[in-house]
Scaffold this motif. Structure first.
Motif, PDB file in Angstrom:
ATOM      1  N   PHE A  20      21.718  27.194  48.087  1.00  0.00           N
ATOM      2  CA  PHE A  20      23.054  27.684  47.736  1.00  0.00           C
ATOM      3  C   PHE A  20      23.083  28.159  46.288  1.00  0.00           C
ATOM      4  O   PHE A  20      23.607  29.226  45.972  1.00  0.00           O
ATOM      5  CB  PHE A  20      24.122  26.584  47.896  1.00  0.00           C
ATOM      6  N   ILE A  21      22.519  27.361  45.413  1.00  0.00           N
ATOM      7  CA  ILE A  21      22.529  27.677  43.985  1.00  0.00           C
ATOM      8  C   ILE A  21      21.680  28.911  43.700  1.00  0.00           C
ATOM      9  O   ILE A  21      22.127  29.845  43.028  1.00  0.00           O
ATOM     10  CB  ILE A  21      22.031  26.457  43.170  1.00  0.00           C
ATOM     11  N   VAL A  22      20.461  28.930  44.228  1.00  0.00           N
ATOM     12  CA  VAL A  22      19.559  30.060  43.996  1.00  0.00           C
ATOM     13  C   VAL A  22      20.174  31.354  44.534  1.00  0.00           C
ATOM     14  O   VAL A  22      20.188  32.383  43.850  1.00  0.00           O
ATOM     15  CB  VAL A  22      18.173  29.798  44.629  1.00  0.00           C
ATOM     16  N   SER A  23      20.701  31.308  45.745  1.00  0.00           N
ATOM     17  CA  SER A  23      21.275  32.503  46.358  1.00  0.00           C
ATOM     18  C   SER A  23      22.488  33.023  45.588  1.00  0.00           C
ATOM     19  O   SER A  23      22.643  34.231  45.413  1.00  0.00           O
ATOM     20  CB  SER A  23      21.677  32.217  47.809  1.00  0.00           C
ATOM     21  N   VAL A  99      23.501  36.389  60.942  1.00  0.00           N
ATOM     22  CA  VAL A  99      24.831  35.912  60.551  1.00  0.00           C
ATOM     23  C   VAL A  99      24.993  35.956  59.039  1.00  0.00           C
ATOM     24  O   VAL A  99      25.996  36.455  58.512  1.00  0.00           O
ATOM     25  CB  VAL A  99      25.081  34.483  61.087  1.00  0.00           C
ATOM     26  N   ARG A 100      24.011  35.459  58.322  1.00  0.00           N
ATOM     27  CA  ARG A 100      24.074  35.377  56.853  1.00  0.00           C
ATOM     28  C   ARG A 100      24.201  36.753  56.223  1.00  0.00           C
ATOM     29  O   ARG A 100      25.053  36.992  55.378  1.00  0.00           O
ATOM     30  CB  ARG A 100      22.818  34.657  56.342  1.00  0.00           C
ATOM     31  N   GLY A 121      29.268  33.355  52.967  1.00  0.00           N
ATOM     32  CA  GLY A 121      28.420  33.774  54.085  1.00  0.00           C
ATOM     33  C   GLY A 121      27.412  32.706  54.465  1.00  0.00           C
ATOM     34  O   GLY A 121      27.138  32.464  55.639  1.00  0.00           O
ATOM     35  N   GLN A 122      26.889  32.038  53.452  1.00  0.00           N
ATOM     36  CA  GLN A 122      25.891  31.007  53.714  1.00  0.00           C
ATOM     37  C   GLN A 122      26.503  29.778  54.374  1.00  0.00           C
ATOM     38  O   GLN A 122      25.893  29.183  55.259  1.00  0.00           O
ATOM     39  CB  GLN A 122      25.189  30.623  52.421  1.00  0.00           C
ATOM     40  N   ILE A 123      27.692  29.394  53.980  1.00  0.00           N
ATOM     41  CA  ILE A 123      28.351  28.242  54.613  1.00  0.00           C
ATOM     42  C   ILE A 123      28.547  28.488  56.107  1.00  0.00           C
ATOM     43  O   ILE A 123      28.262  27.626  56.937  1.00  0.00           O
ATOM     44  CB  ILE A 123      29.688  27.915  53.915  1.00  0.00           C
ATOM     45  N   ILE A 124      29.008  29.676  56.447  1.00  0.00           N
ATOM     46  CA  ILE A 124      29.213  30.020  57.863  1.00  0.00           C
ATOM     47  C   ILE A 124      27.873  30.017  58.605  1.00  0.00           C
ATOM     48  O   ILE A 124      27.749  29.442  59.688  1.00  0.00           O
ATOM     49  CB  ILE A 124      29.909  31.390  57.994  1.00  0.00           C
TER      50      ILE A 124
END
Length: 145
Positions: A20-23, A99-100, A121-124
């Protein structure tokens, strides 16, 4: 068996937490780029980070599983499990990727900040990934008794 599922999900959460942090950082660094470039490069960083960390954590959890009492590697068991791992992770990663990328691209086009588009987007995608991976692990009997 359920302990193995919990370990797998713990490892996935750890890998995604770092990811999450890197993205988010990568997405924000690409603020001036076209939306499709931002989404694509962020996804590449996402996969590199996630798969590296997850692979390392899976190795740590399973490094003794494939050792025989003689100290040699149990190659038949390792090969069988690798097929199950690759099948489960491969299908889940394909779904996650679609999805992402799609959600991040969409959120960028409706003017979300890049870091927020990445995180949202990543959470979904992670929620869907967790459902898919746990379903596939069960179907492939990755952790059979």
């Amino acid at each position: 068996m359920y302990k193995q599922y919990l370990k797998l999900n713990r490892n996935i959460f750890i890998a995604f937490a770092v990811d999450f942090i890197v993205s988010a950082i990568v997405a924000q660094m690409l603020i001036e780029q076209e939306h499709y470039i931002n989404a694509t490069v962020t996804l590449l960083a996402d996969h590199g980070t996630f798969l590296s960390i997850l692979g390392f954590l899976l190795y740590l959890d399973n490094r003794n599983k494939y050792r025989l009492n003689s100290g040699k590697t149990n190659w038949p068991l390792l090969k069988t499990d690798l097929v199950k791992i690759i099948a489960s992770l491969g299908i889940a990663e394909i779904i996650y990727t679609i999805v992402r990328w799609g959600f991040q691209f969409y959120f960028l086009t409706v003017d979300y900040e890049p870091y927020l588009a990445s995180i949202t987007g990543q959470i979904i995608a992670v929620a869907i990934y967790l459902v898919v991976i746990n379903f596939l692990v069960k179907i492939t009997r990755w952790y059979k008794d």
